[in-house]
Design a protein around this motif. Structure first.
Motif, PDB file in Angstrom:
ATOM      1  N   GLN A  39       0.844  -1.199   0.000  1.00 45.16           N
ATOM      2  CA  GLN A  39       0.000   0.000   0.000  1.00 45.16           C
ATOM      3  C   GLN A  39       0.878   1.248   0.000  1.00 45.16           C
ATOM      4  OE1 GLN A  39      -3.682   0.191   2.463  1.00 45.16           O
ATOM      5  NE2 GLN A  39      -2.849  -1.690   3.391  1.00 45.16           N
ATOM      6  N   PHE A  41       1.203   5.311   1.058  1.00 42.38           N
ATOM      7  CA  PHE A  41       0.721   6.336   1.970  1.00 42.38           C
ATOM      8  C   PHE A  41       1.479   7.628   1.695  1.00 42.38           C
ATOM      9  CE2 PHE A  41      -0.147   2.306   3.865  1.00 42.38           C
ATOM     10  CZ  PHE A  41      -1.445   2.455   4.317  1.00 42.38           C
ATOM     11  N   ASN A  64       0.634   8.084   9.071  1.00 41.65           N
ATOM     12  CA  ASN A  64      -0.598   7.759   8.331  1.00 41.65           C
ATOM     13  C   ASN A  64      -0.679   6.262   8.070  1.00 41.65           C
ATOM     14  OD1 ASN A  64      -1.619  10.360   8.226  1.00 41.65           O
ATOM     15  ND2 ASN A  64      -0.661  10.825   6.271  1.00 41.65           N
ATOM     16  N   MET A  65       0.444   5.659   7.707  1.00 43.91           N
ATOM     17  CA  MET A  65       0.495   4.222   7.463  1.00 43.91           C
ATOM     18  C   MET A  65       0.140   3.451   8.731  1.00 43.91           C
ATOM     19  SD  MET A  65       3.831   1.876   6.494  1.00 43.91           S
ATOM     20  CE  MET A  65       4.586   2.238   8.088  1.00 43.91           C
ATOM     21  N   TYR A  66       0.765   3.842   9.827  1.00 42.47           N
ATOM     22  CA  TYR A  66       0.531   3.136  11.088  1.00 42.47           C
ATOM     23  C   TYR A  66      -0.914   3.272  11.559  1.00 42.47           C
ATOM     24  CZ  TYR A  66       0.570   1.728  15.894  1.00 42.47           C
ATOM     25  OH  TYR A  66       0.251   1.117  17.074  1.00 42.47           O
ATOM     26  N   VAL A  67      -1.450   4.475  11.514  1.00 37.94           N
ATOM     27  CA  VAL A  67      -2.822   4.707  11.964  1.00 37.94           C
ATOM     28  C   VAL A  67      -3.817   3.936  11.105  1.00 37.94           C
ATOM     29  CG1 VAL A  67      -4.635   6.469  12.162  1.00 37.94           C
ATOM     30  CG2 VAL A  67      -2.355   6.925  13.068  1.00 37.94           C
ATOM     31  N   ALA A  68      -3.594   3.906   9.805  1.00 38.58           N
ATOM     32  CA  ALA A  68      -4.531   3.246   8.891  1.00 38.58           C
ATOM     33  C   ALA A  68      -4.452   1.727   8.947  1.00 38.58           C
ATOM     34  CB  ALA A  68      -4.288   3.718   7.456  1.00 38.58           C
ATOM     35  N   THR A  69      -3.237   1.186   9.179  1.00 39.97           N
ATOM     36  CA  THR A  69      -3.073  -0.262   9.021  1.00 39.97           C
ATOM     37  C   THR A  69      -2.341  -0.965  10.154  1.00 39.97           C
ATOM     38  OG1 THR A  69      -0.942  -0.123   7.879  1.00 39.97           O
ATOM     39  CG2 THR A  69      -2.950   0.055   6.516  1.00 39.97           C
ATOM     40  N   GLN A  71       0.799  -1.053  10.326  1.00 44.98           N
ATOM     41  CA  GLN A  71       2.099  -1.449   9.802  1.00 44.98           C
ATOM     42  C   GLN A  71       3.192  -0.494  10.275  1.00 44.98           C
ATOM     43  OE1 GLN A  71       2.143  -3.060   5.555  1.00 44.98           O
ATOM     44  NE2 GLN A  71       0.327  -1.729   5.564  1.00 44.98           N
TER      45      GLN A  71
END
Length: 142
Positions: A39, A41, A64-69, A71
């Motif tokens: 993905q 971000f 943003n990556m961490y909050v969304a997934t 990861q």
């Protein structure tokens, strides 16, 4: 389309330098990253009158990556101002971003940063932050 072209085009859409308020300026640096699962971000820089409150585009994208997934592992990152990285120090993350990305996930030492977009020259985070102090630290992830 190669992944670097995709990352560049995704980040470029976010480049719109603007005043948010008399004290905050944003979007003069943009970033796109590819997460471990593929993905993409984005992040934009947010600068304020008080430097300690600034947020770099790379850290915003990673958050943003961490909050969304959830990861934390990043494959690739491209960051730039008004044109893609063109060699030298263009596109290089600041020391705070280098440190944050290593602390976020030590596997990020293999994260590739675009150095020269036209030549497709990259460098790993490990080369940008050699002898990282956290390598010797044992962190339990219970």
């Amino acid at each position: 389309m190669d992944i670097w072209n995709k990352l560049y085009k995704t980040a470029a859409k976010e480049y719109r330098p603007s005043d948010v308020s008399p004290f905050v300026y944003a979007r003069s640096v943009v970033c796109a990253l590819e997460a471990e699962d593929g993905q993409i971000f984005v992040g934009v820089c947010i600068e304020s009158c008080s430097g300690v409150l600034n947020l770099c585009a790379e850290r915003v994208a990673a958050l943003n990556m961490y909050v969304a997934t959830g990861q934390t592992h990043i494959k690739r990152i491209i960051a730039f101002r008004d044109r893609p990285p063109y060699g030298g120090n263009s596109g290089m993350p600041c020391g705070a971003c280098r440190e944050f990305l290593m602390q976020l996930d030590p596997r990020n030492k293999e994260t590739e940063f675009m150095v020269d977009y036209s030549a497709r020259q990259t460098i790993t985070l490990a080369k940008l932050i050699p002898n990282w102090w956290g390598t010797e630290t044992s962190i339990s992830q219970d």
